[in-house]
Each structure stands twice: as C-alpha cells, then as structure tokens.
Write a protein that holds these residues in place. Structure first.
Motif, PDB file in Angstrom:
ATOM      1  N   VAL A  89       1.014  -1.023  -0.123  1.00 19.77           N
ATOM      2  CA  VAL A  89       0.212  -0.043  -0.203  1.00 19.77           C
ATOM      3  C   VAL A  89       0.977   0.959   0.814  1.00 19.77           C
ATOM      4  O   VAL A  89       1.846   1.156   0.836  1.00 19.77           O
ATOM      5  CB  VAL A  89      -0.924   0.217   0.926  1.00 19.77           C
ATOM      6  CG1 VAL A  89      -1.660   1.828   1.475  1.00 19.77           C
ATOM      7  CG2 VAL A  89      -1.836  -1.171   1.267  1.00 19.77           C
ATOM      8  N   ALA A  93      -1.504   6.739  -0.437  1.00 23.64           N
ATOM      9  CA  ALA A  93      -3.191   5.547   0.389  1.00 23.64           C
ATOM     10  C   ALA A  93      -3.987   5.268   1.426  1.00 23.64           C
ATOM     11  O   ALA A  93      -4.249   4.638   2.138  1.00 23.64           O
ATOM     12  CB  ALA A  93      -3.235   4.459  -0.342  1.00 23.64           C
ATOM     13  N   ASN A  95      -4.034   7.838   4.281  1.00 31.87           N
ATOM     14  CA  ASN A  95      -5.436   8.277   4.875  1.00 31.87           C
ATOM     15  C   ASN A  95      -6.434   8.476   3.140  1.00 31.87           C
ATOM     16  O   ASN A  95      -7.330   9.229   4.162  1.00 31.87           O
ATOM     17  CB  ASN A  95      -4.863   9.923   5.529  1.00 31.87           C
ATOM     18  CG  ASN A  95      -3.707   9.391   6.088  1.00 31.87           C
ATOM     19  OD1 ASN A  95      -3.584   8.636   6.672  1.00 31.87           O
ATOM     20  ND2 ASN A  95      -3.111  10.394   5.877  1.00 31.87           N
ATOM     21  N   THR A  96      -6.857   7.400   2.712  1.00 32.04           N
ATOM     22  CA  THR A  96      -8.540   7.237   2.253  1.00 32.04           C
ATOM     23  C   THR A  96      -8.506   5.367   1.871  1.00 32.04           C
ATOM     24  O   THR A  96      -7.742   4.676   1.922  1.00 32.04           O
ATOM     25  CB  THR A  96      -7.465   7.951   0.927  1.00 32.04           C
ATOM     26  OG1 THR A  96      -8.662   7.655   0.321  1.00 32.04           O
ATOM     27  CG2 THR A  96      -6.893   7.051  -0.097  1.00 32.04           C
ATOM     28  N   THR A  97     -10.333   5.561   1.909  1.00 30.35           N
ATOM     29  CA  THR A  97     -10.254   4.354   0.821  1.00 30.35           C
ATOM     30  C   THR A  97     -10.542   4.114  -0.204  1.00 30.35           C
ATOM     31  O   THR A  97     -10.985   3.404  -0.879  1.00 30.35           O
ATOM     32  CB  THR A  97     -11.602   3.786   2.066  1.00 30.35           C
ATOM     33  OG1 THR A  97     -12.688   4.734   1.372  1.00 30.35           O
ATOM     34  CG2 THR A  97     -11.414   4.104   3.741  1.00 30.35           C
ATOM     35  N   LYS A  98     -10.492   5.194  -1.020  1.00 26.53           N
ATOM     36  CA  LYS A  98      -9.895   5.106  -2.138  1.00 26.53           C
ATOM     37  C   LYS A  98      -9.093   4.121  -3.365  1.00 26.53           C
ATOM     38  O   LYS A  98      -8.246   4.553  -2.520  1.00 26.53           O
ATOM     39  CB  LYS A  98     -10.472   6.442  -2.744  1.00 26.53           C
ATOM     40  CG  LYS A  98     -11.502   7.264  -2.694  1.00 26.53           C
ATOM     41  CD  LYS A  98     -12.028   8.829  -3.306  1.00 26.53           C
ATOM     42  CE  LYS A  98     -13.165   9.367  -2.902  1.00 26.53           C
ATOM     43  NZ  LYS A  98     -13.500  10.993  -3.265  1.00 26.53           N
ATOM     44  N   PRO A  99      -9.405   3.557  -4.108  1.00 25.25           N
ATOM     45  CA  PRO A  99      -8.402   2.723  -4.548  1.00 25.25           C
ATOM     46  C   PRO A  99      -7.965   3.080  -5.422  1.00 25.25           C
ATOM     47  O   PRO A  99      -7.081   3.186  -6.058  1.00 25.25           O
ATOM     48  CB  PRO A  99      -9.485   1.724  -5.376  1.00 25.25           C
ATOM     49  CG  PRO A  99     -10.305   2.085  -5.639  1.00 25.25           C
ATOM     50  CD  PRO A  99     -10.651   3.447  -4.602  1.00 25.25           C
ATOM     51  N   CYS A 101      -4.973   7.562  -5.720  1.00 26.59           N
ATOM     52  CA  CYS A 101      -4.589   8.658  -5.319  1.00 26.59           C
ATOM     53  C   CYS A 101      -4.470   9.162  -6.453  1.00 26.59           C
ATOM     54  O   CYS A 101      -3.460   8.877  -7.808  1.00 26.59           O
ATOM     55  CB  CYS A 101      -2.915   8.133  -4.839  1.00 26.59           C
ATOM     56  SG  CYS A 101      -2.982   7.266  -3.434  1.00 26.59           S
ATOM     57  N   GLN A 165      -5.517   1.031  -7.639  1.00 32.24           N
ATOM     58  CA  GLN A 165      -5.647  -0.489  -7.871  1.00 32.24           C
ATOM     59  C   GLN A 165      -5.916  -1.148  -8.048  1.00 32.24           C
ATOM     60  O   GLN A 165      -7.133  -1.084  -9.328  1.00 32.24           O
ATOM     61  CB  GLN A 165      -6.193  -1.043  -6.039  1.00 32.24           C
ATOM     62  CG  GLN A 165      -5.712  -1.728  -5.356  1.00 32.24           C
ATOM     63  CD  GLN A 165      -6.697  -2.197  -4.348  1.00 32.24           C
ATOM     64  OE1 GLN A 165      -7.876  -1.471  -3.780  1.00 32.24           O
ATOM     65  NE2 GLN A 165      -6.220  -2.797  -3.651  1.00 32.24           N
ATOM     66  N   TRP A 171      -1.291  -2.262  -6.491  1.00 27.42           N
ATOM     67  CA  TRP A 171      -1.250  -0.557  -6.821  1.00 27.42           C
ATOM     68  C   TRP A 171      -0.035  -0.367  -7.566  1.00 27.42           C
ATOM     69  O   TRP A 171       1.361  -1.233  -7.908  1.00 27.42           O
ATOM     70  CB  TRP A 171      -0.810  -0.217  -5.075  1.00 27.42           C
ATOM     71  CG  TRP A 171      -1.868  -0.534  -4.435  1.00 27.42           C
ATOM     72  CD1 TRP A 171      -2.541  -0.519  -3.277  1.00 27.42           C
ATOM     73  CD2 TRP A 171      -2.624   1.043  -4.288  1.00 27.42           C
ATOM     74  NE1 TRP A 171      -3.851  -0.013  -2.486  1.00 27.42           N
ATOM     75  CE2 TRP A 171      -3.492   1.165  -3.636  1.00 27.42           C
ATOM     76  CE3 TRP A 171      -2.485   2.096  -4.931  1.00 27.42           C
ATOM     77  CZ2 TRP A 171      -4.703   1.959  -2.971  1.00 27.42           C
ATOM     78  CZ3 TRP A 171      -3.524   3.480  -4.708  1.00 27.42           C
ATOM     79  CH2 TRP A 171      -4.662   3.010  -3.423  1.00 27.42           C
ATOM     80  N   GLU A 193     -19.456   8.354  -8.360  1.00 24.08           N
ATOM     81  CA  GLU A 193     -19.486   8.030  -7.025  1.00 24.08           C
ATOM     82  C   GLU A 193     -20.680   8.480  -6.844  1.00 24.08           C
ATOM     83  O   GLU A 193     -21.147   9.127  -6.298  1.00 24.08           O
ATOM     84  CB  GLU A 193     -18.196   8.686  -6.269  1.00 24.08           C
ATOM     85  CG  GLU A 193     -16.857   7.762  -6.425  1.00 24.08           C
ATOM     86  CD  GLU A 193     -15.811   8.456  -5.706  1.00 24.08           C
ATOM     87  OE1 GLU A 193     -15.490   7.247  -4.883  1.00 24.08           O
ATOM     88  OE2 GLU A 193     -15.751   9.962  -5.976  1.00 24.08           O
TER      89      GLU A 193
END
Length: 255
Positions: A89, A93, A95-99, A101, A165, A171, A193
């Motif tokens: 990782v 990434a 501090n985010t839950t999205k796949p 950056c 990802q 990644w 989204e």
C-alpha cells in the motif's frame, strides 16, 4: 789537511749548485771535474677528479594500456522504494479508502520521464492505445434540480490518477503529467461515485424495495514498473466507479 778542506768545499759547492750540470775546481795544478746528474724537475701535480655518485637507476615503468572505454547504458531505472520491492500500500493511500491517489509525494516523475524518453517509440505505441478515449457521451449533471434529478445522489469528476489499484488488487504507478520529448503524457478518466450507496433510493415509494448501487467500469491505463529492467511500461486494467444506479426490488404491500 789542506786537501781535505778543499774536498769539503767542493762538496758544499756541488750541493749548492741549482741547475749547473758541470762544476770545475782547480786544486794546485789538479783539475777536478764533477759531473752532476741532470736535474729533472718533478712532474706537476694533477689532482684526481672528485668522485661523483651516479644517480640510482630507476627503470621506466612498463606500459600498461588503459582499458577500452565502454559507455554505460543511458537508462538505469532506480527503484524508488526500499527493500527492493514496491510496498503493498503506497503512502498516498494511507489516509483514504479509495483505490486511487490523485496526489502522491513519492511519485517517481524523474524516473518515468527518463524511461519514457529512452523507450520513446514503444511508449508512444502503448500510449496511443489508451489515450484515444471518447468521453463525449459521458453523462453531464444538470445545472439545477428543476431540470431533472437522479434517483440516487452522486458526485462526478474527471481525474488523472497517479496511482491506482488494478483488478488484481495491486497498486500501480500510472503514467500521468510526464513530459517526454516535448510531449506531455496524460491519462484522464471520468468517475462517478454514489454518495448514499446502499441506502434506499429517494423519491421511490416505500412499497418498492430499492437501494442505491455503485456501478463501475473497467479502464485501461499505461503504468510504470520500476523493477522491470527491460521495458518498464505496460497496460493494465483498473476498476473505477462510473455511475450510481437505483436497484428496485419486488413490489410489496405492507398491511
């Protein structure tokens, strides 16, 4: 007695003579001749030349030819990560839950630029395969709610991800905003989204089972692999959010 004196005087006279070669003495009618040895001057002194030490012999160093010059290859990709492998990782990434950056302080811009210029022709052929995307049919949101509204609220954006990802859960570094030989390599995609994914669809009667559902689409991106020493570029597939739909279930009657 007188004769002895005369002899002594003659000897003294001989010794005092410097360079005379003949001395005659008359002794009462007797004529005495004394021939002295020829005087030979002593040879002049010629000093021997002083001895000068000869310098020590230092042999000339043997000739060792310099090795032939072999220029190093122009491109040496250096891994940007420690321990010789890409982290599972990336830091962007954390501090985010999205796949994906959109910002990355560790993005290897310098390495990608040099690799792209070194493999320019091959990179262009791959880039042309993914950059020609038609987004004219992308859905544009209405300006006001009076025009129309969606069953499920969503947020739409056009982004240029720096990392994402892939469909295998790994990644990857995506080639974006890279200047190579007076051309900028960019990859832009549209994402949408759901803001209330999993919730009931608004404006749908309660007699219908409904929920907002996030829909995705597969995108192909040109990626950079810092550990491929031969050709560090490839096209990989990524799953990104594309729309927000309302899923309706069976009609139910509550008594």
């Amino acid at each position: 007695m007188a004769f002895r004196c005369v002899v002594l005087l003659s000897m003294v006279a001989i010794s005092l003579a410097d360079q005379s070669s003949h001395v005659s003495i008359s002794l009462g009618g007797h004529h005495t001749s004394h021939h002295s040895a020829s005087h030979h001057a002593r040879p002049s002194y010629h000093p021997q030349p002083s001895y000068h030490h000869q310098p020590a012999y230092h042999p000339q160093p043997s000739y060792h030819p310099q090795p032939a010059y072999h220029p190093a290859p122009a491109y040496h990709p250096q891994p940007s990560y420690e321990h010789g492998h890409e982290p599972a990782v990336p830091a962007c990434a954390a501090n985010t839950t999205k796949p994906w950056c959109l910002e990355d302080t560790e993005y290897p811009t310098y390495e990608i630029k040099h690799a792209a210029e070194y493999h320019y022709e091959k990179v262009l052929s791959l880039y042309a395969d993914v950059v020609d995307l038609n987004t004219e049919l992308s859905v544009e949101r209405p300006n006001t709610l009076e025009e129309e509204t969606y069953l499920c609220p969503s947020e739409t954006a056009y982004v240029r991800p720096l990392r994402a990802q892939n469909t295998e859960g790994k990644w990857r570094v995506i080639v974006n905003n890279i200047d190579a030989h007076y051309q900028t390599l960019t990859q832009t995609t549209r994402i949408e989204e759901c803001l209330t994914s999993g919730d009931a669809c608004p404006l749908v009667p309660d007699c219908y089972e409904s929920k907002c559902l996030q829909k995705s689409i597969y995108h192909r991106f040109l990626v950079y692999d810092p550990y491929d020493q031969y050709f560090p570029f490839a096209i990989e597939t990524f799953k990104l959010p594309a729309s927000c739909a309302c899923l309706l279930g069976a009609y139910t009657i509550d008594h």
